[in-house]
Design a protein around this motif. Sequence first.
Motif, PDB file in Angstrom:
ATOM      1  N   GLU A  15     -21.256 -31.456  63.363  1.00 17.16           N
ATOM      2  CA  GLU A  15     -20.250 -30.406  63.122  1.00 17.16           C
ATOM      3  C   GLU A  15     -18.925 -30.800  63.783  1.00 17.16           C
ATOM      4  OE1 GLU A  15     -23.354 -29.696  63.991  1.00 17.16           O
ATOM      5  OE2 GLU A  15     -24.106 -27.948  62.890  1.00 17.16           O
ATOM      6  N   VAL A  18     -16.785 -33.095  61.844  1.00 12.29           N
ATOM      7  CA  VAL A  18     -15.939 -32.392  60.872  1.00 12.29           C
ATOM      8  C   VAL A  18     -14.667 -31.869  61.549  1.00 12.29           C
ATOM      9  CG1 VAL A  18     -15.834 -30.432  59.267  1.00 12.29           C
ATOM     10  CG2 VAL A  18     -17.919 -31.779  59.426  1.00 12.29           C
ATOM     11  N   ARG A  21     -12.319 -34.734  61.935  1.00 13.16           N
ATOM     12  CA  ARG A  21     -11.683 -35.036  60.645  1.00 13.16           C
ATOM     13  C   ARG A  21     -10.508 -34.106  60.395  1.00 13.16           C
ATOM     14  NH1 ARG A  21     -17.087 -36.105  57.634  1.00 13.16           N
ATOM     15  NH2 ARG A  21     -17.092 -34.003  56.801  1.00 13.16           N
ATOM     16  N   GLN A  22     -10.740 -32.791  60.636  1.00 13.42           N
ATOM     17  CA  GLN A  22      -9.684 -31.808  60.358  1.00 13.42           C
ATOM     18  C   GLN A  22      -8.490 -31.982  61.285  1.00 13.42           C
ATOM     19  OE1 GLN A  22     -12.237 -28.403  60.488  1.00 13.42           O
ATOM     20  NE2 GLN A  22     -12.846 -28.617  58.328  1.00 13.42           N
ATOM     21  N   ARG A  25      -6.555 -35.074  60.205  1.00 14.16           N
ATOM     22  CA  ARG A  25      -5.799 -34.741  58.991  1.00 14.16           C
ATOM     23  C   ARG A  25      -4.491 -34.041  59.368  1.00 14.16           C
ATOM     24  NH1 ARG A  25      -5.808 -35.581  53.553  1.00 14.16           N
ATOM     25  NH2 ARG A  25      -8.075 -35.655  53.687  1.00 14.16           N
ATOM     26  N   ILE A  35      -0.511 -39.189  50.988  1.00 14.09           N
ATOM     27  CA  ILE A  35      -1.867 -38.678  50.743  1.00 14.09           C
ATOM     28  C   ILE A  35      -2.900 -39.799  50.888  1.00 14.09           C
ATOM     29  CG2 ILE A  35      -3.398 -37.902  48.870  1.00 14.09           C
ATOM     30  CD1 ILE A  35      -2.057 -35.589  49.963  1.00 14.09           C
ATOM     31  N   ILE A  36      -2.563 -40.979  50.375  1.00 11.54           N
ATOM     32  CA  ILE A  36      -3.514 -42.093  50.446  1.00 11.54           C
ATOM     33  C   ILE A  36      -3.746 -42.509  51.891  1.00 11.54           C
ATOM     34  CG2 ILE A  36      -3.857 -44.540  49.832  1.00 11.54           C
ATOM     35  CD1 ILE A  36      -2.534 -43.891  47.143  1.00 11.54           C
ATOM     36  N   THR A  39      -5.819 -39.970  53.729  1.00 12.68           N
ATOM     37  CA  THR A  39      -7.229 -40.077  53.351  1.00 12.68           C
ATOM     38  C   THR A  39      -7.892 -41.256  54.070  1.00 12.68           C
ATOM     39  OG1 THR A  39      -6.588 -39.188  51.219  1.00 12.68           O
ATOM     40  CG2 THR A  39      -8.777 -40.146  51.350  1.00 12.68           C
ATOM     41  N   LYS A  40      -7.156 -42.383  54.152  1.00 12.91           N
ATOM     42  CA  LYS A  40      -7.713 -43.559  54.834  1.00 12.91           C
ATOM     43  C   LYS A  40      -7.952 -43.283  56.317  1.00 12.91           C
ATOM     44  CE  LYS A  40      -5.891 -47.045  51.698  1.00 12.91           C
ATOM     45  NZ  LYS A  40      -5.030 -48.227  51.542  1.00 12.91           N
ATOM     46  N   VAL A  42      -8.305 -40.369  57.880  1.00  9.79           N
ATOM     47  CA  VAL A  42      -9.340 -39.358  58.100  1.00  9.79           C
ATOM     48  C   VAL A  42     -10.727 -39.966  57.846  1.00  9.79           C
ATOM     49  CG1 VAL A  42     -10.243 -37.119  57.357  1.00  9.79           C
ATOM     50  CG2 VAL A  42      -7.788 -37.443  57.573  1.00  9.79           C
ATOM     51  N   THR A  43     -10.834 -40.808  56.816  1.00 10.07           N
ATOM     52  CA  THR A  43     -12.125 -41.437  56.516  1.00 10.07           C
ATOM     53  C   THR A  43     -12.543 -42.371  57.655  1.00 10.07           C
ATOM     54  OG1 THR A  43     -11.585 -41.310  54.170  1.00 10.07           O
ATOM     55  CG2 THR A  43     -13.404 -42.758  54.776  1.00 10.07           C
ATOM     56  N   SER A  46     -13.726 -40.362  60.527  1.00  9.39           N
ATOM     57  CA  SER A  46     -15.053 -39.817  60.283  1.00  9.39           C
ATOM     58  C   SER A  46     -16.139 -40.848  60.588  1.00  9.39           C
ATOM     59  CB  SER A  46     -15.137 -39.366  58.823  1.00  9.39           C
ATOM     60  OG  SER A  46     -16.373 -38.766  58.560  1.00  9.39           O
ATOM     61  N   GLU A  47     -15.910 -42.093  60.141  1.00  7.19           N
ATOM     62  CA  GLU A  47     -16.879 -43.167  60.399  1.00  7.19           C
ATOM     63  C   GLU A  47     -17.026 -43.416  61.904  1.00  7.19           C
ATOM     64  OE1 GLU A  47     -18.666 -44.527  58.102  1.00  7.19           O
ATOM     65  OE2 GLU A  47     -17.602 -43.887  56.306  1.00  7.19           O
ATOM     66  N   ARG A  50     -18.700 -40.523  63.748  1.00  7.70           N
ATOM     67  CA  ARG A  50     -20.145 -40.517  63.502  1.00  7.70           C
ATOM     68  C   ARG A  50     -20.836 -41.598  64.329  1.00  7.70           C
ATOM     69  NH1 ARG A  50     -20.139 -40.974  58.554  1.00  7.70           N
ATOM     70  NH2 ARG A  50     -20.380 -38.788  58.041  1.00  7.70           N
ATOM     71  N   LEU A 112      -9.534 -49.893  56.829  1.00  3.34           N
ATOM     72  CA  LEU A 112      -8.688 -48.749  56.485  1.00  3.34           C
ATOM     73  C   LEU A 112      -7.511 -48.559  57.448  1.00  3.34           C
ATOM     74  CD1 LEU A 112     -11.471 -46.158  55.547  1.00  3.34           C
ATOM     75  CD2 LEU A 112      -9.981 -47.399  53.974  1.00  3.34           C
TER      76      LEU A 112
END
Lengths: 134, 128
Positions: A15, A18, A21-22, A25, A35-36, A39-40, A42-43, A46-47, A50, A112
């Motif tokens: 959780e 997440v 990530r937010q 962002r 935007i691209i 996205t990169k 944030v991705t 996330s990795e 995790r 990324l």
Amino acid sequence: MTASQGEQLPIRTSEEVVVVRQAVRKWAVAAGFSIIDQTKVVTAASELARNTVVHAGGGTVLIEQITSGERRGLRLTFEDSGPGIPDIELALKDGYTTGNGLGLGLSGSKRLMNEFVITSTVGHGTKVVATKWK
Amino acid sequence: MERIPILKMGDCLLVTVQVDMHDQMALTLQDDLTTRISQTKAKAVLIDISALEIVDSFIGRMLGNIAGMARILDAQTVLVGMRPAVAITLVELGMSLPGVRTALNVERGMDLIRMSPANRSRHDRESR
């Protein structure tokens, strides 16, 4: 290179991945990323978040807005006091995994971002500093 | 725990992912979908991810797993609505979702399902 503002967050559960990530962002939008690029970043976050939960049982992330001359960027510093990575070069290979994932977390997030530095001491922990420039 | 709803429309299961999923939620969706496919004998699964701002390796793997499990249960999966920035990032991350059929939006995804050989032959039989 100077850091103007930042925020530190704990990462202990999926959780909280997440939440990271937010937050990333929000900072990427504030830094004026496309935007691209948002996205990169944030991705990648996330990795890496995790990884912190799965391999080290948790850690922290420091999100900083940085400037170097005219350039603006976002620097993410993930720190944990987990088991450490014995062979960083091997850990960065596509498809190498010690968990049950695909082995794309580290290698993929490196692709990324613009700058990516891992320091790790076995038995003490791992620090990943990943930077994306606008 | 929060769950992603699965709607049934004829032979098709429709999933619209509208929240930022944490890992456990993604795994629950995977389990729920396979259960529903076998319960409802659905022939197709349509997953709309147009609201998703990112797809990382975990969610990517889950989508691949769903397509694989559905295939084994005799249902086809179509993933629709991926944002361009998400597609670019996913490929750069190293995932190209092999084995997952995609369409630009729900409408095209439904067309793809209707036109698939399995459904066509069935409709032919029914119309005879």
